[in-house]
Motif scaffolding. Structure first.
Motif, PDB file in Angstrom:
ATOM      1  N   UNK A 485       0.854  -1.188   0.000  1.00 45.09           N
ATOM      2  CA  UNK A 485       0.000   0.000   0.000  1.00 45.09           C
ATOM      3  C   UNK A 485       0.890   1.239   0.000  1.00 45.09           C
ATOM      4  N   UNK A 486       0.507   2.249  -0.755  1.00 45.97           N
ATOM      5  CA  UNK A 486       1.158   3.558  -0.618  1.00 45.97           C
ATOM      6  C   UNK A 486       0.050   4.569  -0.329  1.00 45.97           C
ATOM      7  N   UNK A 487       0.129   5.172   0.849  1.00 47.72           N
ATOM      8  CA  UNK A 487      -0.984   6.000   1.298  1.00 47.72           C
ATOM      9  C   UNK A 487      -0.626   7.482   1.276  1.00 47.72           C
ATOM     10  N   UNK A 504      -0.291  13.022  -8.715  1.00 44.97           N
ATOM     11  CA  UNK A 504       1.127  13.163  -9.047  1.00 44.97           C
ATOM     12  C   UNK A 504       1.912  11.983  -8.492  1.00 44.97           C
ATOM     13  N   UNK A 505       1.595  11.642  -7.251  1.00 46.90           N
ATOM     14  CA  UNK A 505       2.244  10.499  -6.619  1.00 46.90           C
ATOM     15  C   UNK A 505       2.039   9.247  -7.446  1.00 46.90           C
ATOM     16  N   UNK A 506       0.818   9.097  -7.903  1.00 45.98           N
ATOM     17  CA  UNK A 506       0.469   7.928  -8.707  1.00 45.98           C
ATOM     18  C   UNK A 506       1.316   7.870  -9.977  1.00 45.98           C
ATOM     19  N   UNK A 568       2.990   8.257   2.880  1.00 46.31           N
ATOM     20  CA  UNK A 568       3.610   9.494   2.394  1.00 46.31           C
ATOM     21  C   UNK A 568       3.193  10.665   3.277  1.00 46.31           C
ATOM     22  N   UNK A 569       4.062  11.631   3.447  1.00 46.26           N
ATOM     23  CA  UNK A 569       3.757  12.804   4.280  1.00 46.26           C
ATOM     24  C   UNK A 569       3.180  12.385   5.626  1.00 46.26           C
ATOM     25  N   UNK A 570       3.814  11.418   6.232  1.00 49.74           N
ATOM     26  CA  UNK A 570       3.275  10.856   7.470  1.00 49.74           C
ATOM     27  C   UNK A 570       3.109  11.930   8.540  1.00 49.74           C
ATOM     28  N   UNK A 597       7.120   7.995   5.695  1.00 47.12           N
ATOM     29  CA  UNK A 597       7.935   8.948   4.949  1.00 47.12           C
ATOM     30  C   UNK A 597       7.587  10.359   5.403  1.00 47.12           C
ATOM     31  N   UNK A 598       8.617  11.152   5.678  1.00 47.96           N
ATOM     32  CA  UNK A 598       8.337  12.544   6.025  1.00 47.96           C
ATOM     33  C   UNK A 598       9.353  13.457   5.367  1.00 47.96           C
ATOM     34  N   UNK A 599       9.013  14.734   5.328  1.00 52.70           N
ATOM     35  CA  UNK A 599       9.981  15.729   4.904  1.00 52.70           C
ATOM     36  C   UNK A 599      11.112  15.790   5.924  1.00 52.70           C
ATOM     37  N   UNK A 600      12.202  16.511   5.594  1.00 52.21           N
ATOM     38  CA  UNK A 600      13.356  16.515   6.484  1.00 52.21           C
ATOM     39  C   UNK A 600      13.132  17.373   7.714  1.00 52.21           C
TER      40      UNK A 600
END
Ligand code: ADP
Ligand code: MG
Length: 701
Positions: A485-487, A504-506, A568-570, A597-600
């Protein structure tokens, strides 16, 4: 008549009037004097404290200084005229600025005079200033209500435009408190007051707005918080008492053939101790002759379905029908298939009813329900449509409770002359304090143990800059024939933007995992339910290997072969949501992974959320942390309850007061459930008053 002062419409208050009253009603739901008095300050400023200009901190708080005006200047053209006055104390100087009422203020300001100045300082082009400060000349005549500790009230732009800023509101309340007719009747018994050493209600109301001292303010707050929480508990416990004692319930006296057959011959595994304990609770409810109203909490994957199934079989063994309602079609489907499979070999007829059930099938199901040949009905909210009638409905199971509205649930209760037993299941762990406040009238069971052999999901935090590694890991996972899964977040305020991110992610995922070697599915909230179900079914059947999704997947569909979840963007998700999402993997025998996954750059709160997820799998610990970070108003399922509109108490910070309130309410209802003893008449009366204002909320929260 006592109380008529408090019920006076707010437009009759001096200085309000009909037009401005409309604003108070619209913005603050304040209709009466009493409601205005119950609009409590959110903070206080200690006005005995004078700060030196050189010591002012840039932290956005209100302060008070004492200094001389040394210069007054007015600038700008006629309509944009502003006044700037420079003030000094022994330590430094700052500017006072007025953007409005320039002409009026300029006449009032006297250079060389010392003022006490109150306001919120800020920096502008290297100079400290206070816009629209309040000024007072030291030694001005004392006011009748102490304003040493000054209240601050929440306001809105609309209110402010009608002079209802904090100060304006405070003035109105002061008028009420100084009125000869002002009287706050006591609503607690002398017994409670003396046992808990609470202060008098009237004293508390005066001092919550205009505290004579810090000590009396603290006691006033405690008193009013207690009162608020106590009446919530008393109300819930009264409702429970009525349900249990006034309404008779169906008695399921025995367990019989179906339960025994299933338990001894069909169940493939040993029940966990937690499952056994919960079933024991439920059995004793069902046999008691009272209606069961039980909330079953259990983390995702803890095995709630089995508990529901056993409960339904008990209903069947007592010649009743049972139904089970799920929030989405695909979930209803899954329950139907699982339960049909688990019960194969037993003489039980199970039917599925959802929005896409064909008309001809509906007719057959309807007949079967009415003549009693259908034993278990599983479905979506299609179950609560009026034309669905049962022969003898004895049990309603509701899965994933927070997805249903109060009104929807209430309609199920009406499907039998005697209200059926209710089992509500939720995977949203609700911390004890919140559960106590929200569901004080429900009995609660918790499955706090996972079935054996479950491997905890390994959770990792990965920064955006290391994305490449994550793609490698996905390739590897798919290489081992598992699914991913990619959420993406989808948050209401920026729905279109989020949708763009998702698409875009897709595209990025597609370019990384091209046809025909890979196939990718997608579900999001903007799709029709049918399309969503079709995409999920394709994923379930392994026709797609990657599912790009929004949080629509958070509710309970079981895809055991999906072993990796990338979020994504957790940092944009709430903790409960992250936990719920993670629960979608780790349902099969393979080791599962959750990658956040998060930004830095992360905010403190976001970092805490991510760290909590990496550290623990305990839904309750996660819920507690969530509650602390976000506050209760944001908890899923709490908005609709109408119960958390607390005026002063805070169920996170005031846990101790809540316990006192709960214990006191329990003791009183135990001793005098009808509240008919003379000493409790004060409670009975106030409860009626509260119930009147909450009339619309049903028997169950
Ligand atoms: P949830 O509480 O999230 O609804 P489920 O009821 O779907 O969880 O159960 C998750 C999985 O665990 C199912 O595949 C179920 O068959 C299995 N399961 C439930 N109870 C046990 C048990 N006592 N031992 C082993 N597996 C169990
Ligand atoms: Mg479930």
């Amino acid at each position: 008549m006592p109380g008529s002062f408090l019920e006076t419409p707010v437009e009759y208050l001096k200085g309000v009037g009909p037009a401005r009253a409309e604003i108070l009603k619209a913005e603050l739901q304040i209709f009466t004097f009493g409601e205005l008095l119950s609009f409590f300050p959110y903070r206080y400023i200690d006005r005995s404290k004078i700060v030196k200009i050189s010591e002012i901190k840039d932290d956005g708080s209100y302060i008070q200084i004492r200094g001389k005006i040394v210069n007054v200047l007015s600038t700008g053209a006629l309509h944009s005229k502003r006044v700037i006055a420079t003030v000094t104390d022994s330590s430094g100087e700052l500017d006072l600025i007025w953007f409005q009422g320039a002409k009026w203020i300029i006449d009032k300001l006297k250079t060389g005079t010392e003022y006490i100045i109150f306001g919120k300082p800020s920096w502008f082009k290297g100079r400290l200033n206070i816009a629209h400060p309040e000024l007072e000349i030291p030694g001005d005549q004392p006011v009748p209500l102490s304003e040493i500790i000054r209240p601050l009230y929440n306001s809105t732009e609309k209110l402010k435009s009608k002079r209802f800023d904090s100060k304006g509101i405070s003035k109105l309340i002061k008028t009420l408190l100084l009125s000869e007719k002002f009287h706050m009747p006591e609503n607690l018994t002398p017994g409670i007051i003396s046992e808990l050493k609470l202060i008098d209600r009237q004293v508390a109301f005066v001092n919550i707005h205009f505290p004579a001292s810090h000590e009396i303010l603290a006691r006033s707050r405690a008193r009013l918080k207690f009162e608020e929480l106590f009446y919530i508990q008393l109300r819930l416990l009264r409702q429970k008492f009525i349900r249990v004692n006034k309404q008779s319930g169906l008695t399921f006296a025995s367990v019989g053939k179906n339960v025994n057959d299933f338990y001894h011959h069909h169940l493939q595994f040993e029940m966990t101790n937690a499952q056994k304990r919960v079933i024991k609770d439920i059995r004793s409810d069902l046999g008691s002759g009272k209606q069961m109203n039980r909330l079953l909490q259990g983390d995702v994957g803890s095995g709630k379905t089995l508990v529901a199934l056993m409960t339904m079989l008990i209903a069947l063994d007592n010649n009743f029908q049972a139904c089970m309602m799920a929030p989405t079609e695909i979930l209803a489907n899954q329950h139907f298939q699982n339960i049909s499979r688990m019960l194969s070999g037993l003489d039980v007829t199970i039917k599925l009813l959802t929005g896409s059930t064909k008309q001809s099938d509906r007719k057959e199901i309807s007949e079967g329900l009415q003549n009693g040949t259908v034993n278990i009905l599983i479905g979506t909210h299609a179950l609560i449509e009026e034309n669905v009638r049962f022969n003898n409905l004895g049990l309603v199971v509701i899965d994933e409770q927070h997805r249903f509205g109060v009104a929807q649930r209430a309609r199920l209760w009406e499907k039998n002359v005697i209200t059926p037993h209710i089992l509500v299941m939720t995977a949203t762990p609700i911390p004890r304090t919140l559960a106590m406040t929200l569901y004080g009238d429900l009995d609660i069971s918790v499955i706090d143990e996972m079935p054996p052999g479950r491997k905890p999901v390994v959770t990792r935090h990965v920064f955006e800059s290391k994305r490449g590694q994550v793609f490698d890991f996905i390739r590897q996972t798919i290489g081992q024939l598992n699914q991913v899964y990619i959420v993406y977040p989808l948050i209401k305020e920026s729905e279109t933007l989020d949708l763009k991110n998702l698409l875009e992610g897709y595209e990025i995922i597609k370019s990384q995992f091209p046809d025909p070697a890979y196939s990718i599915g997608m579900v999001h909230g903007k799709m029709k339910q049918k399309e969503k179900d079709r995409e999920m079914t394709r994923f379930l059947n392994r026709e797609t290997q990657i599912m790009v999704a929004t949080t629509v997947i958070e509710v309970g569909v079981d895809i055991p072969n999906a072993s990796v979840m990338v979020i994504e963007n957790a940092e944009r998700f709430g903790l409960s949501q992250l936990h719920q999402l993670r629960g979608r993997v780790g349902r099969g025998s393979d080791q599962a992974y959750c990658i956040l996954m998060t930004g830095d750059k992360l905010t403190n709160d976001a970092r805490k959320r991510i760290q909590t997820m990496v550290r623990t799998h305990d839904g309750f610990e996660i819920a507690e942390t969530d509650l602390k970070l976000r506050g209760p108003g944001d908890m899923e399922g709490t908005q609709q309850s109408g119960l958390l509109n607390l005026k002063i108490a805070d169920i996170v910070r005031d846990e101790k007061i809540l316990k006192y309130a709960r214990n006191m309410a329990v003791a009183i209802i135990k001793d005098d459930p009808e509240l008919e003893k003379p000493e409790n008449s004060i409670l009975a009366r106030h409860l009626i008053h509260i119930n009147k204002s909450m009339e619309n909320w049903g028997l169950i929260s």
